[in-house]
Design an enzyme around this catalytic site. Structure first.
Site, PDB file in Angstrom:
ATOM      1  N   GLU A 212     -83.441  89.204  42.173  1.00  0.00           N
ATOM      2  CA  GLU A 212     -84.127  89.119  40.872  1.00  0.00           C
ATOM      3  C   GLU A 212     -83.046  88.841  39.836  1.00  0.00           C
ATOM      4  OE1 GLU A 212     -87.395  89.490  40.076  1.00  0.00           O
ATOM      5  OE2 GLU A 212     -88.043  89.746  42.139  1.00  0.00           O
ATOM      6  N   CYS A 246     -84.574  90.506  30.839  1.00  0.00           N
ATOM      7  CA  CYS A 246     -84.369  89.285  31.623  1.00  0.00           C
ATOM      8  C   CYS A 246     -85.373  88.192  31.285  1.00  0.00           C
ATOM      9  CB  CYS A 246     -84.424  89.602  33.106  1.00  0.00           C
ATOM     10  SG  CYS A 246     -85.930  90.451  33.576  1.00  0.00           S
TER      11      CYS A 246
HETATM   12  P1  NAD Z   1     -74.981  95.009  36.175  1.00  0.00           P
HETATM   13  O1  NAD Z   1     -73.642  94.652  35.600  1.00  0.00           O
HETATM   14  O2  NAD Z   1     -75.515  96.375  35.933  1.00  0.00           O
HETATM   15  O3  NAD Z   1     -74.912  94.688  37.712  1.00  0.00           O
HETATM   16  C1  NAD Z   1     -76.004  94.906  38.566  1.00  0.00           C
HETATM   17  C2  NAD Z   1     -75.505  95.688  39.747  1.00  0.00           C
HETATM   18  O4  NAD Z   1     -74.487  94.964  40.439  1.00  0.00           O
HETATM   19  C3  NAD Z   1     -74.905  97.055  39.400  1.00  0.00           C
HETATM   20  O5  NAD Z   1     -75.494  98.051  40.231  1.00  0.00           O
HETATM   21  C4  NAD Z   1     -73.420  96.884  39.688  1.00  0.00           C
HETATM   22  O6  NAD Z   1     -72.825  98.063  40.177  1.00  0.00           O
HETATM   23  C5  NAD Z   1     -73.395  95.817  40.739  1.00  0.00           C
HETATM   24  N1  NAD Z   1     -72.138  95.064  40.720  1.00  0.00           N
HETATM   25  C6  NAD Z   1     -71.435  94.679  39.620  1.00  0.00           C
HETATM   26  N2  NAD Z   1     -70.329  93.969  39.997  1.00  0.00           N
HETATM   27  C7  NAD Z   1     -70.337  93.926  41.355  1.00  0.00           C
HETATM   28  C8  NAD Z   1     -69.465  93.344  42.348  1.00  0.00           C
HETATM   29  N3  NAD Z   1     -68.376  92.668  41.995  1.00  0.00           N
HETATM   30  N4  NAD Z   1     -69.799  93.495  43.627  1.00  0.00           N
HETATM   31  C9  NAD Z   1     -70.922  94.158  43.991  1.00  0.00           C
HETATM   32  N5  NAD Z   1     -71.763  94.726  43.103  1.00  0.00           N
HETATM   33  C10 NAD Z   1     -71.488  94.620  41.810  1.00  0.00           C
HETATM   34  O7  NAD Z   1     -76.085  94.052  35.657  1.00  0.00           O
HETATM   35  P2  NAD Z   1     -75.919  92.628  35.095  1.00  0.00           P
HETATM   36  O8  NAD Z   1     -75.583  91.671  36.175  1.00  0.00           O
HETATM   37  O9  NAD Z   1     -75.107  92.631  33.849  1.00  0.00           O
HETATM   38  O10 NAD Z   1     -77.466  92.458  34.655  1.00  0.00           O
HETATM   39  C11 NAD Z   1     -77.818  91.553  33.717  1.00  0.00           C
HETATM   40  C12 NAD Z   1     -78.433  90.348  34.394  1.00  0.00           C
HETATM   41  O11 NAD Z   1     -79.513  90.758  35.178  1.00  0.00           O
HETATM   42  C13 NAD Z   1     -78.988  89.346  33.431  1.00  0.00           C
HETATM   43  O12 NAD Z   1     -78.630  88.058  33.870  1.00  0.00           O
HETATM   44  C14 NAD Z   1     -80.475  89.549  33.526  1.00  0.00           C
HETATM   45  O13 NAD Z   1     -81.234  88.399  33.196  1.00  0.00           O
HETATM   46  C15 NAD Z   1     -80.629  89.924  34.950  1.00  0.00           C
HETATM   47  N6  NAD Z   1     -81.840  90.700  35.142  1.00  0.00           N
HETATM   48  C16 NAD Z   1     -82.821  90.183  35.916  1.00  0.00           C
HETATM   49  C17 NAD Z   1     -83.992  90.883  36.071  1.00  0.00           C
HETATM   50  C18 NAD Z   1     -85.114  90.379  36.921  1.00  0.00           C
HETATM   51  O14 NAD Z   1     -86.035  91.137  37.165  1.00  0.00           O
HETATM   52  N7  NAD Z   1     -85.091  89.142  37.389  1.00  0.00           N
HETATM   53  C19 NAD Z   1     -84.148  92.120  35.455  1.00  0.00           C
HETATM   54  C20 NAD Z   1     -83.107  92.608  34.690  1.00  0.00           C
HETATM   55  C21 NAD Z   1     -81.954  91.899  34.559  1.00  0.00           C
END
Ligand code: NAD
Length: 459
Positions: A212, A246
């Site tokens: 997602e 998102c």
């Molecule tokens: P985040 O930084 O919280 O990361 C998400 C998860 O990935 C966390 O649990 C984190 O621990 C893990 N993570 C981070 N770096 C990592 C690595 N190098 N290796 C493994 N795991 C790792 O969240 P984010 O990515 O900043 O979230 C924002 C993004 O999520 C935006 O692009 C948003 O559009 C998208 N989003 C999508 C939805 C959806 O339902 N499609 C919902 C919410 C957010």
């Protein structure tokens, strides 16, 4: 969960799952009931955690996280027994007599990786699917929302069966360790960069993934639209959670004359929701971290500030802001904004807008305010996770609509029955009686009679 190692957590859950702990319908319903109780009894604690992580008001927490989860749990619980009934499949002539059906079986142990922006909703909503499917699950909340992560790891084991559900807190290093384990399904919500890491890790074990992801969600506003309503709804979808949604409108596409009429209406809508001084308004969320704040502030320079534009680092708040005169090559158009800054980008007309959207990455969500006669063109000529006419964001509250992206915005979907399917294997079942032994017809030697019968089968 304390200091238990990811490897030991997964082993423990896998053993419990292998013993069949999570299989009975009663167990699944009891877990969903546990989630419902958690959301009801612990609403103050969960709401306080969301305020700590994102400055979210209790009302916004209820509308955008807790309330959505309550409705989702009730929707799934009330229909689960029916959804789990075997589905009959038609049996073609050469296979008759026989009975064919599909059953949904649990995949096994699921890993749910949640982001920080709706840290409760996006950890528990997939968990509803995993528990409904009879899976065990490891939930990995985002380290950027530590209060919610702490509340989940403290409270969840009190309301659901801790032999089959574990919360593992930690940062990227912990997630990396988790990803080394073999899971039976991985459900990841977050950005595309980590999405690629997750998919590569899953490939090592041939583990299926639901991704997602995000990206830039455009909104087109046509001159024929009811601009007051459009502005109210765009401002609502954009500025809730301070733009960290998102499916929030990322930018608006409009011709010059429409933009000139729309911008003051957007300002009026933002003022109505958050008053003249949003930086001091408790109903308005903050940016999740200094790092994200520092990423967003320079984007305010990427156009003319039509309204808003102020930022306050100590409180991590940025005013609801609209930028005009934004160039395509600017930083704000080169990344997902994911904050309360709304660029208005010039298009010449609706055709130009369609071409532009069709030529870019496939968005998670596309919103169109236009005349009914152009719906078909938008729907067939563009590709996106969802398309909504007349309102952004709200499609995710319709449980029978799949929620998910396509291409850069993700793969797979969930909500309602699809959450159950996302965490299940759809197994094919065929039952063939011994008599009459029609399989003889399909096996050599092929004499004249068999050939004649087979000719009829193959038409
Ligand atoms: P985040 O930084 O919280 O990361 C998400 C998860 O990935 C966390 O649990 C984190 O621990 C893990 N993570 C981070 N770096 C990592 C690595 N190098 N290796 C493994 N795991 C790792 O969240 P984010 O990515 O900043 O979230 C924002 C993004 O999520 C935006 O692009 C948003 O559009 C998208 N989003 C999508 C939805 C959806 O339902 N499609 C919902 C919410 C957010």
């Amino acid at each position: 969960m304390g200091a238990e190692e990811p490897e030991s957590v997964v082993r423990r859950l896998r053993e419990a799952h292998r013993r069949g702990l999570a299989r009975p319908l009663e167990w699944r319903l009891a877990q969903l009931d546990g989630l419902a109780q958690l959301l009801l009894e612990q609403r103050p604690a969960l709401s306080a955690a969301l305020r700590q992580d994102l400055g979210k008001s209790a009302d916004e927490s209820l509308v955008t996280e807790i309330g959505l989860l309550q409705r989702e749990v009730a929707h799934v619980s009330g229909r689960l027994a029916r959804w789990l009934r075997p589905q009959r499949a038609a049996v073609p002539l050469p296979v008759q007599p026989g009975r064919a059906s599909t059953v949904l079986e649990p995949l096994g142990v699921a890993l749910i990786i949640a982001p920080w922006n709706y840290p409760l909703l996006l950890a528990l909503s997939p968990l509803i699917g995993a528990l409904a499917a009879g899976d065990a699950a490891v939930v990995k909340p985002s380290e950027l929302a530590p209060a919610t992560a702490g509340a989940l790891s403290e409270l969840l084991p009190r309301y659901v069966d801790a032999r089959a559900v574990a919360v593992v807190e930690g940062d990227a290093a912990t997630t990396t360790e988790l990803l080394e384990q073999r899971f039976d399904v991985i459900f990841y919500t977050g950005g595309g960069r980590v999405g690629r890491i997750v998919m590569a890790a899953a490939a090592r074990h041939l583990t299926p993934v639901v991704l997602e992801l995000g990206g830039k969600c455009p909104v087109y506003v046509d001159p024929s639209a009811d601009l007051e309503v459009a502005a109210d709804r765009i401002a609502w979808g954009k500025f809730m959670n301070a733009g960290q949604t998102c499916v929030a409108p990322d930018h608006v596409l409009a011709d010059d004359a429409t933009a000139a009429r729309l911008v003051p209406l957007l300002e009026r809508a933002a003022r109505r929701m958050y008053g003249g001084d949003p930086l001091r308004n408790d109903a308005y969320c903050r940016i999740v971290s200094e790092q994200h704040f520092d990423r967003l502030v320079p984007l305010l320079e990427d156009g003319e500030v039509a309204f808003g534009g102020r930022a306050d680092r100590p409180s991590l708040r940025i005013e609801p802001t609209v930028l005009t005169g934004v160039a395509d090559g600017s930083a704000v158009m080169q990344q997902e904004v994911f904050g309360p800054i709304l660029p208005v980008v010039r298009v010449t007309d609706e055709e130009d807008a369609i071409e532009r959207v069709a030529g870019g990455d496939k968005p998670l969500s596309l919103t169109v305010f236009s005349k009914p006669s152009s719906r078909a063109a938008w729907t067939t000529r563009t590709s996106s996770g969802s398309i909504a006419f007349g309102v952004p964001v709200l499609h995710l509250a319709v449980p029978d609509l799949p929620f998910g992206g396509v291409g850069e915005s993700g793969t797979g979907s969930y909500h309602g029955r699809r959450s159950l399917v996302a965490f299940s294997h759809e197994k094919a079942v065929l039952v063939k009686p011994s008599r009459p032994d029609t399989v003889q017809l399909l096996s050599p030697p092929f004499g004249r009679v068999k050939r004649r019968v087979l000719a009829r089968f193959t038409g």
